[in-house]
Design a protein around this motif. Sequence first.
Motif, PDB file in Angstrom:
ATOM      1  N   PHE A   1     -12.764  -2.458  -4.032  1.00  0.00           N
ATOM      2  CA  PHE A   1     -11.916  -1.708  -3.107  1.00  0.00           C
ATOM      3  C   PHE A   1     -10.471  -2.138  -3.329  1.00  0.00           C
ATOM      4  O   PHE A   1     -10.118  -3.307  -3.147  1.00  0.00           O
ATOM      5  CB  PHE A   1     -12.366  -1.955  -1.668  1.00  0.00           C
ATOM      6  CG  PHE A   1     -13.733  -1.401  -1.377  1.00  0.00           C
ATOM      7  CD1 PHE A   1     -13.885  -0.120  -0.880  1.00  0.00           C
ATOM      8  CD2 PHE A   1     -14.872  -2.161  -1.632  1.00  0.00           C
ATOM      9  CE1 PHE A   1     -15.140   0.400  -0.628  1.00  0.00           C
ATOM     10  CE2 PHE A   1     -16.131  -1.653  -1.384  1.00  0.00           C
ATOM     11  CZ  PHE A   1     -16.264  -0.365  -0.882  1.00  0.00           C
ATOM     12  N   PHE A   2      -9.629  -1.178  -3.717  1.00  0.00           N
ATOM     13  CA  PHE A   2      -8.276  -1.469  -4.189  1.00  0.00           C
ATOM     14  C   PHE A   2      -7.211  -1.029  -3.195  1.00  0.00           C
ATOM     15  O   PHE A   2      -7.328   0.026  -2.568  1.00  0.00           O
ATOM     16  CB  PHE A   2      -8.010  -0.720  -5.503  1.00  0.00           C
ATOM     17  CG  PHE A   2      -8.759  -1.258  -6.687  1.00  0.00           C
ATOM     18  CD1 PHE A   2      -8.183  -2.202  -7.524  1.00  0.00           C
ATOM     19  CD2 PHE A   2     -10.038  -0.811  -6.973  1.00  0.00           C
ATOM     20  CE1 PHE A   2      -8.862  -2.691  -8.624  1.00  0.00           C
ATOM     21  CE2 PHE A   2     -10.730  -1.287  -8.073  1.00  0.00           C
ATOM     22  CZ  PHE A   2     -10.148  -2.231  -8.899  1.00  0.00           C
ATOM     23  N   VAL A   3      -6.152  -1.823  -3.114  1.00  0.00           N
ATOM     24  CA  VAL A   3      -4.892  -1.377  -2.542  1.00  0.00           C
ATOM     25  C   VAL A   3      -4.071  -0.775  -3.678  1.00  0.00           C
ATOM     26  O   VAL A   3      -3.953  -1.370  -4.756  1.00  0.00           O
ATOM     27  CB  VAL A   3      -4.127  -2.553  -1.896  1.00  0.00           C
ATOM     28  CG1 VAL A   3      -2.684  -2.166  -1.582  1.00  0.00           C
ATOM     29  CG2 VAL A   3      -4.828  -3.004  -0.627  1.00  0.00           C
ATOM     30  N   VAL A   4      -3.525   0.430  -3.465  1.00  0.00           N
ATOM     31  CA  VAL A   4      -2.673   1.053  -4.482  1.00  0.00           C
ATOM     32  C   VAL A   4      -1.308   0.359  -4.443  1.00  0.00           C
ATOM     33  O   VAL A   4      -0.630   0.360  -3.419  1.00  0.00           O
ATOM     34  CB  VAL A   4      -2.524   2.565  -4.231  1.00  0.00           C
ATOM     35  CG1 VAL A   4      -1.602   3.192  -5.277  1.00  0.00           C
ATOM     36  CG2 VAL A   4      -3.881   3.239  -4.254  1.00  0.00           C
ATOM     37  N   ASP A   5      -0.922  -0.250  -5.572  1.00  0.00           N
ATOM     38  CA  ASP A   5       0.298  -1.054  -5.613  1.00  0.00           C
ATOM     39  C   ASP A   5       1.095  -0.679  -6.852  1.00  0.00           C
ATOM     40  O   ASP A   5       0.883  -1.226  -7.945  1.00  0.00           O
ATOM     41  CB  ASP A   5      -0.053  -2.547  -5.627  1.00  0.00           C
ATOM     42  CG  ASP A   5       1.177  -3.440  -5.532  1.00  0.00           C
ATOM     43  OD1 ASP A   5       2.303  -2.910  -5.564  1.00  0.00           O
ATOM     44  OD2 ASP A   5       1.012  -4.669  -5.429  1.00  0.00           O
ATOM     45  N   SER A   6       2.044   0.254  -6.687  1.00  0.00           N
ATOM     46  CA  SER A   6       2.837   0.692  -7.833  1.00  0.00           C
ATOM     47  C   SER A   6       3.787  -0.391  -8.320  1.00  0.00           C
ATOM     48  O   SER A   6       4.358  -0.286  -9.409  1.00  0.00           O
ATOM     49  CB  SER A   6       3.629   1.955  -7.479  1.00  0.00           C
ATOM     50  OG  SER A   6       4.521   1.702  -6.418  1.00  0.00           O
ATOM     51  N   GLY A   7       3.984  -1.451  -7.536  1.00  0.00           N
ATOM     52  CA  GLY A   7       4.835  -2.559  -7.961  1.00  0.00           C
ATOM     53  C   GLY A   7       4.111  -3.584  -8.807  1.00  0.00           C
ATOM     54  O   GLY A   7       4.752  -4.468  -9.383  1.00  0.00           O
TER      55      GLY A   7
ATOM     56  N   ASN B   1     -11.153  -4.311   6.997  1.00  0.00           N
ATOM     57  CA  ASN B   1     -10.367  -5.415   7.552  1.00  0.00           C
ATOM     58  C   ASN B   1      -8.953  -4.985   7.924  1.00  0.00           C
ATOM     59  O   ASN B   1      -7.974  -5.720   7.718  1.00  0.00           O
ATOM     60  CB  ASN B   1     -10.326  -6.591   6.571  1.00  0.00           C
ATOM     61  CG  ASN B   1     -11.702  -7.127   6.244  1.00  0.00           C
ATOM     62  OD1 ASN B   1     -12.570  -7.204   7.120  1.00  0.00           O
ATOM     63  ND2 ASN B   1     -11.918  -7.484   4.986  1.00  0.00           N
ATOM     64  N   GLY B   2      -8.840  -3.775   8.440  1.00  0.00           N
ATOM     65  CA  GLY B   2      -7.551  -3.270   8.890  1.00  0.00           C
ATOM     66  C   GLY B   2      -6.641  -2.747   7.794  1.00  0.00           C
ATOM     67  O   GLY B   2      -5.504  -2.353   8.068  1.00  0.00           O
ATOM     68  N   VAL B   3      -7.111  -2.704   6.539  1.00  0.00           N
ATOM     69  CA  VAL B   3      -6.297  -2.269   5.405  1.00  0.00           C
ATOM     70  C   VAL B   3      -6.920  -1.018   4.787  1.00  0.00           C
ATOM     71  O   VAL B   3      -8.138  -0.938   4.628  1.00  0.00           O
ATOM     72  CB  VAL B   3      -6.193  -3.383   4.344  1.00  0.00           C
ATOM     73  CG1 VAL B   3      -5.383  -2.912   3.143  1.00  0.00           C
ATOM     74  CG2 VAL B   3      -5.575  -4.635   4.938  1.00  0.00           C
ATOM     75  N   LEU B   4      -6.089  -0.023   4.435  1.00  0.00           N
ATOM     76  CA  LEU B   4      -6.580   1.155   3.731  1.00  0.00           C
ATOM     77  C   LEU B   4      -6.780   0.823   2.257  1.00  0.00           C
ATOM     78  O   LEU B   4      -5.839   0.413   1.570  1.00  0.00           O
ATOM     79  CB  LEU B   4      -5.598   2.313   3.873  1.00  0.00           C
ATOM     80  CG  LEU B   4      -5.555   2.994   5.245  1.00  0.00           C
ATOM     81  CD1 LEU B   4      -4.470   4.049   5.276  1.00  0.00           C
ATOM     82  CD2 LEU B   4      -6.908   3.619   5.589  1.00  0.00           C
ATOM     83  N   VAL B   5      -7.994   0.985   1.785  1.00  0.00           N
ATOM     84  CA  VAL B   5      -8.327   0.654   0.400  1.00  0.00           C
ATOM     85  C   VAL B   5      -9.030   1.835  -0.255  1.00  0.00           C
ATOM     86  O   VAL B   5      -9.596   2.697   0.413  1.00  0.00           O
ATOM     87  CB  VAL B   5      -9.222  -0.607   0.322  1.00  0.00           C
ATOM     88  CG1 VAL B   5      -8.465  -1.839   0.775  1.00  0.00           C
ATOM     89  CG2 VAL B   5     -10.500  -0.427   1.139  1.00  0.00           C
ATOM     90  N   LEU B   6      -8.986   1.837  -1.590  1.00  0.00           N
ATOM     91  CA  LEU B   6      -9.568   2.922  -2.370  1.00  0.00           C
ATOM     92  C   LEU B   6     -10.794   2.410  -3.108  1.00  0.00           C
ATOM     93  O   LEU B   6     -10.695   1.459  -3.881  1.00  0.00           O
ATOM     94  CB  LEU B   6      -8.538   3.433  -3.383  1.00  0.00           C
ATOM     95  CG  LEU B   6      -8.893   4.713  -4.127  1.00  0.00           C
ATOM     96  CD1 LEU B   6      -8.740   5.908  -3.193  1.00  0.00           C
ATOM     97  CD2 LEU B   6      -7.972   4.873  -5.344  1.00  0.00           C
ATOM     98  N   PRO B   7     -11.973   3.022  -2.889  1.00  0.00           N
ATOM     99  CA  PRO B   7     -13.157   2.581  -3.634  1.00  0.00           C
ATOM    100  C   PRO B   7     -13.101   3.059  -5.081  1.00  0.00           C
ATOM    101  O   PRO B   7     -12.662   4.176  -5.370  1.00  0.00           O
ATOM    102  CB  PRO B   7     -14.310   3.247  -2.877  1.00  0.00           C
ATOM    103  CG  PRO B   7     -13.714   4.456  -2.239  1.00  0.00           C
ATOM    104  CD  PRO B   7     -12.282   4.093  -1.930  1.00  0.00           C
TER     105      PRO B   7
ATOM    106  N   LEU C   1      -5.914  -4.916  -6.704  1.00  0.00           N
ATOM    107  CA  LEU C   1      -4.735  -4.057  -6.732  1.00  0.00           C
ATOM    108  C   LEU C   1      -4.865  -3.018  -7.837  1.00  0.00           C
ATOM    109  O   LEU C   1      -5.258  -3.333  -8.967  1.00  0.00           O
ATOM    110  CB  LEU C   1      -3.473  -4.898  -6.988  1.00  0.00           C
ATOM    111  CG  LEU C   1      -3.180  -6.032  -6.007  1.00  0.00           C
ATOM    112  CD1 LEU C   1      -1.941  -6.805  -6.463  1.00  0.00           C
ATOM    113  CD2 LEU C   1      -2.996  -5.494  -4.591  1.00  0.00           C
ATOM    114  N   LEU C   2      -4.521  -1.791  -7.502  1.00  0.00           N
ATOM    115  CA  LEU C   2      -4.492  -0.721  -8.497  1.00  0.00           C
ATOM    116  C   LEU C   2      -3.052  -0.580  -8.968  1.00  0.00           C
ATOM    117  O   LEU C   2      -2.211   0.011  -8.293  1.00  0.00           O
ATOM    118  CB  LEU C   2      -4.981   0.585  -7.864  1.00  0.00           C
ATOM    119  CG  LEU C   2      -5.559   1.643  -8.806  1.00  0.00           C
ATOM    120  CD1 LEU C   2      -6.805   1.106  -9.503  1.00  0.00           C
ATOM    121  CD2 LEU C   2      -5.879   2.914  -8.040  1.00  0.00           C
TER     122      LEU C   2
END
Length: 229
Positions: free
Chosen positions: A123-129, A107-113, A200-201
């Motif tokens: 499927f995660f978005v890496v979010d250090s915040g 869906n247009g977003v880079l995600v990590l399986p 979110l990761l």
Amino acid sequence: MSRFAMAALAILIGLPLPLCAQPNDPGQTIARWRTANATCRDPAAPALEAVGACEQRDRYSKLLTLMNHCYGPFPGSNEPAWTPCDPARMAQAMALARTTARFQRRNGVLVLPASLNVNTEAFFVVDSGASKVQLPQEVVDELRRKGTLSQDDFLRENTFVVADGRKVAQKVIRLRSIGIGDRSMENILATVGAPHSQALLGQSLLQRLNWWKIDNIRNALELEFAPPP
């Protein structure tokens, strides 16, 4: 309340954890690492204690690495242990602790399986915040249907303040494992988000790694896990 449960409670409410051993005392740090590792890997340990023990174990692993100690079999033994190591063996141990996972575009977003509790994919978005890993409600429901998330894994509710100032209550759970690339981490805190929210990761996993970085050339996440593998 055990000190591991107290450590996990500190993680739940976002307090920093003190280091309980000095960098010049590898023997004491190894002993505490062993105690924490035993609780971390005990399937009968209460969820809160298991999370706290895993967090402490990974902090001790980082301290021992700073003391030039490596984890693994040493000459004359097949049993892995912490022992002093030379630079060549340290480099080899660190290489074995690393993995690389490629991002996918959804869906247009880079995600990590990643795999959750072995048999569920998200499927995660890496979010250090983000202070913790976050899962959408439907992923949590799938884990429950598959029998890999029990009522004992639900810990409490936390109230968070979001960017627009609203207060949001979220359930906090214990994930038994998150697998990324060819490695996995056990006993991670996660929050339950709204249905169809983004996974979110966050820092409940990222801070337990030795390090991580995003490779923008290969569209991949590189990670180095703390021992044991």
